[in-house]
Enzyme design. Structure first.
Site, PDB file in Angstrom:
ATOM      1  N   HIS A  93      -7.817  -5.529  -0.150  1.00  0.00           N
ATOM      2  CA  HIS A  93      -6.658  -4.648   0.018  1.00  0.00           C
ATOM      3  C   HIS A  93      -5.551  -5.310   0.824  1.00  0.00           C
ATOM      4  O   HIS A  93      -4.370  -5.106   0.544  1.00  0.00           O
ATOM      5  CB  HIS A  93      -7.089  -3.344   0.695  1.00  0.00           C
ATOM      6  CG  HIS A  93      -5.989  -2.337   0.799  1.00  0.00           C
ATOM      7  ND1 HIS A  93      -5.372  -1.791  -0.306  1.00  0.00           N
ATOM      8  CD2 HIS A  93      -5.375  -1.780   1.884  1.00  0.00           C
ATOM      9  CE1 HIS A  93      -4.432  -0.941   0.085  1.00  0.00           C
ATOM     10  NE2 HIS A  93      -4.409  -0.920   1.396  1.00  0.00           N
ATOM     11  N   ASP A 110     -10.256  -4.780  -4.140  1.00  0.00           N
ATOM     12  CA  ASP A 110      -9.644  -3.831  -3.204  1.00  0.00           C
ATOM     13  C   ASP A 110     -10.500  -2.568  -3.147  1.00  0.00           C
ATOM     14  O   ASP A 110     -10.637  -1.865  -4.156  1.00  0.00           O
ATOM     15  CB  ASP A 110      -8.229  -3.494  -3.692  1.00  0.00           C
ATOM     16  CG  ASP A 110      -7.441  -2.649  -2.713  1.00  0.00           C
ATOM     17  OD1 ASP A 110      -8.049  -1.926  -1.909  1.00  0.00           O
ATOM     18  OD2 ASP A 110      -6.192  -2.696  -2.776  1.00  0.00           O
ATOM     19  N   SER A 161       0.829  -1.200   0.000  1.00  0.00           N
ATOM     20  CA  SER A 161       0.000   0.000   0.000  1.00  0.00           C
ATOM     21  C   SER A 161       0.873   1.265   0.000  1.00  0.00           C
ATOM     22  O   SER A 161       1.644   1.473  -0.933  1.00  0.00           O
ATOM     23  CB  SER A 161      -0.964  -0.041   1.197  1.00  0.00           C
ATOM     24  OG  SER A 161      -1.967   0.948   1.076  1.00  0.00           O
TER      25      SER A 161
END
Length: 256
Positions: free
Chosen positions: A229, A199, A102
């Protein structure tokens, strides 16, 4: 057995927490996401995988995260990038493979540009470069934008825990200074992108844009149709470890 925590003073009295394993190169480095830390399933699975094959490994907490010192609200993309660079410079040697999750994917890309002579490969999971633009400020309500200007920060509820995410004006302004998707992302080594198509935080099209902007031709995208995610299910962790293992083996062979 997981590695033991140690601390590095980054130079201003703030100590950064990390854990490392010695072994063969290249050293695999895991960089966590926004309001996450180095104790998550991906970091620990990767550590166990590296330990099993005798690969050098580093996981870390950026300032204001996990066991590292500092206030989270003092953090910016530049500050957290510099935290990563301080640890790379102080506790690792030789070639590196950076694994970023991320926001950690954004930091990994920035670190690769700052240390091109050392970073030989990248594995990016739900990478979120420029998320302060497309994934944050753009979604704020008028009231939230007003609070940001008035108070210098705004609290947004999070589905990943009971505490809200705190976004500061300094973070958003600094993010604009570190944009990557507006031009070519210069990197010569192999890159592997892992992205869940379910996600809710990072649209899977962002991975395509990263691939498009990277200057290296050696890019492979792994789309996980039912992945979210976190990408932390057993099958997701198996994929991560396999991809990292394959990439490090390729780099090791090429260096001989």
């Amino acid at each position: 057995m997981t590695s033991q925590h140690e601390f590095l003073d980054r130079g201003d009295g703030i100590r950064l927490a990390y854990a490392s394993l010695s072994g063969t190169g290249p050293t695999v480095v895991f960089i966590h996401g926004f309001m996450s830390d180095m104790e998550g399933g991906k970091a620990l699975a990767l550590e166990a995988s590296c330990q099993a094959r005798g690969q050098a490994f580093l996981r870390l907490d950026c300032s204001g995260h996990g066991k590292s010192e500092g206030k989270f609200t003092d953090g910016t993309i530049s500050r957290w990038r510099d935290d990563v660079l301080a640890l790379l410079d102080a506790v690792t040697d030789g070639p590196l493979v950076l694994v970023g999750s991320s926001m950690g994917g954004w930091l990994a890309l920035l670190a690769a540009q700052a240390r091109p002579e050392r970073v030989k490969g990248l594995v990016l999971l739900a990478a979120a470069p420029d998320f302060t633009d497309w994934g944050m400020y753009a979604d704020f309500s008028p009231e939230q934008k007003a609070a940001l200007e008035r108070d210098g920060q705004v609290a947004i509820p999070s589905e990943y825990g009971p505490d809200p995410y705190i976004y500061t004006k300094a973070l958003i302004d600094d993010g604009a200074n570190n944009r990557l998707l507006t031009g070519p992302i210069r990197f010569d080594g192999p890159v592997r992108l892992l992205q869940g198509q379910q996600d809710p935080d990072v649209p899977w099209e962002i991975a395509l844009k990263i691939s498009e902007k990277l200057t290296t031709p050696n890019v492979r995208l792994h789309l996980v149709k039912d992945g979210d995610h976190r990408l932390s299910r057993p099958e997701d962790l198996d994929l991560l470890c396999a991809v990292v293992g394959e990439l490090t083996a390729t780099l090791t062979t090429a260096s001989r």
